[in-house]
Design an enzyme around this catalytic site. Sequence first.
Site, PDB file in Angstrom:
ATOM      1  N   SER A  75       0.364   4.815   4.536  1.00  0.00           N
ATOM      2  CA  SER A  75      -0.206   3.757   5.379  1.00  0.00           C
ATOM      3  C   SER A  75       0.801   3.238   6.393  1.00  0.00           C
ATOM      4  O   SER A  75       0.454   2.481   7.300  1.00  0.00           O
ATOM      5  CB  SER A  75      -0.703   2.591   4.518  1.00  0.00           C
ATOM      6  OG  SER A  75       0.390   1.902   3.922  1.00  0.00           O
ATOM      7  N   PRO A 123       0.827  -1.209   0.000  1.00  0.00           N
ATOM      8  CA  PRO A 123       0.000   0.000   0.000  1.00  0.00           C
ATOM      9  C   PRO A 123       0.862   1.261   0.000  1.00  0.00           C
ATOM     10  O   PRO A 123       2.082   1.199   0.172  1.00  0.00           O
ATOM     11  CB  PRO A 123      -0.797  -0.115   1.305  1.00  0.00           C
ATOM     12  CG  PRO A 123      -0.696  -1.552   1.697  1.00  0.00           C
ATOM     13  CD  PRO A 123       0.621  -2.029   1.191  1.00  0.00           C
ATOM     14  N   CYS A 124       0.221   2.398  -0.160  1.00  0.00           N
ATOM     15  CA  CYS A 124       0.954   3.665  -0.263  1.00  0.00           C
ATOM     16  C   CYS A 124       1.760   3.940   1.013  1.00  0.00           C
ATOM     17  O   CYS A 124       1.472   3.407   2.082  1.00  0.00           O
ATOM     18  CB  CYS A 124       0.005   4.815  -0.552  1.00  0.00           C
ATOM     19  SG  CYS A 124      -1.038   5.298   0.837  1.00  0.00           S
ATOM     20  N   LEU A 125       2.770   4.784   0.879  1.00  0.00           N
ATOM     21  CA  LEU A 125       3.686   5.048   1.987  1.00  0.00           C
ATOM     22  C   LEU A 125       2.992   5.660   3.202  1.00  0.00           C
ATOM     23  O   LEU A 125       3.417   5.451   4.334  1.00  0.00           O
ATOM     24  CB  LEU A 125       4.817   5.964   1.514  1.00  0.00           C
ATOM     25  CG  LEU A 125       5.751   5.373   0.458  1.00  0.00           C
ATOM     26  CD1 LEU A 125       6.743   6.433  -0.010  1.00  0.00           C
ATOM     27  CD2 LEU A 125       6.484   4.150   0.989  1.00  0.00           C
TER      28      LEU A 125
END
Length: 285
Positions: free
Chosen positions: A187, A183-185
């Site tokens: 998160s 997932p994106c950073l």
Amino acid sequence: MSVHVSSSLESIKAKLLQRIGSFDNLVVAFSGGVDSSVVAAAALAAVDRDRSGACIAVTARSPSLASWQAELSRRVASEIGIEHQFVETDEIDRPGYVRNHSDRCFYCKQTLYEFLQPIARQRNAVILSGTNADDLGDHRPGIRAGNDASVQTPLADLGIDKQTVRAIALSFGLSNADLPASPCLSSRIAYGVEVTPERLARIDAAESWLRAHGIGDLRVRLHAGELARIEVPPEQFSRIIELQQSESLTEEFATMGFSNVTLDLRGLRSGSLNEGLVTLSVTPE
């Protein structure tokens, strides 16, 4: 709803193609991960190839996108053969996202779909996401943002879970069929700790350093006080210890701006920052 084990993969694929083919033009919210890649490959297979511009994959680029994922999305889109573009999004300027309460993902996805909607309108297209059936059981406020924006979720709608998504990816010949979820950073940042470009860059640098030293499946979580908590599968614990002894891992992380480093002995767990979520749950404004 879940897909029964007895259902043949080809039957599931046929239903997916039929579902996606029921739309005309398509804009795929494309991260380069296996879920959105399967949707993109199915979209290309489902539309009339003689209609130029019938489907496009669009990747959001912002400080929360890991450096390696931008190149991954470009490469996988090329493998699929789908038209691809990046769009620069501004979630990092939005207070609801920056404050990083448990609804942060809502503001992230809300921003993404706001940027995809003009592309969809220009093409008279429907927006598709890679949300799968397993996602519905986790804390995913971004799904609500997708519902608000009328984003279609063909995988989830057909009850296709992650394991089946990977099987479909293999059948499409996708090189990322076994790619671990990433997932994106943002998160990685503990709820209540503000999301800033500097913190996102710090996490990206730390994870890139570990990847360069042979650890592919990992998370570097950032907690209050700039504490780094490393999550890797248990079989990689010894490798982290080796990196501390041979490469001075903690010193490397200190140069990146972390105050201290810990290894989570519970191992890598997707969505571990959601564990015990109670006090920070809020309703988006």
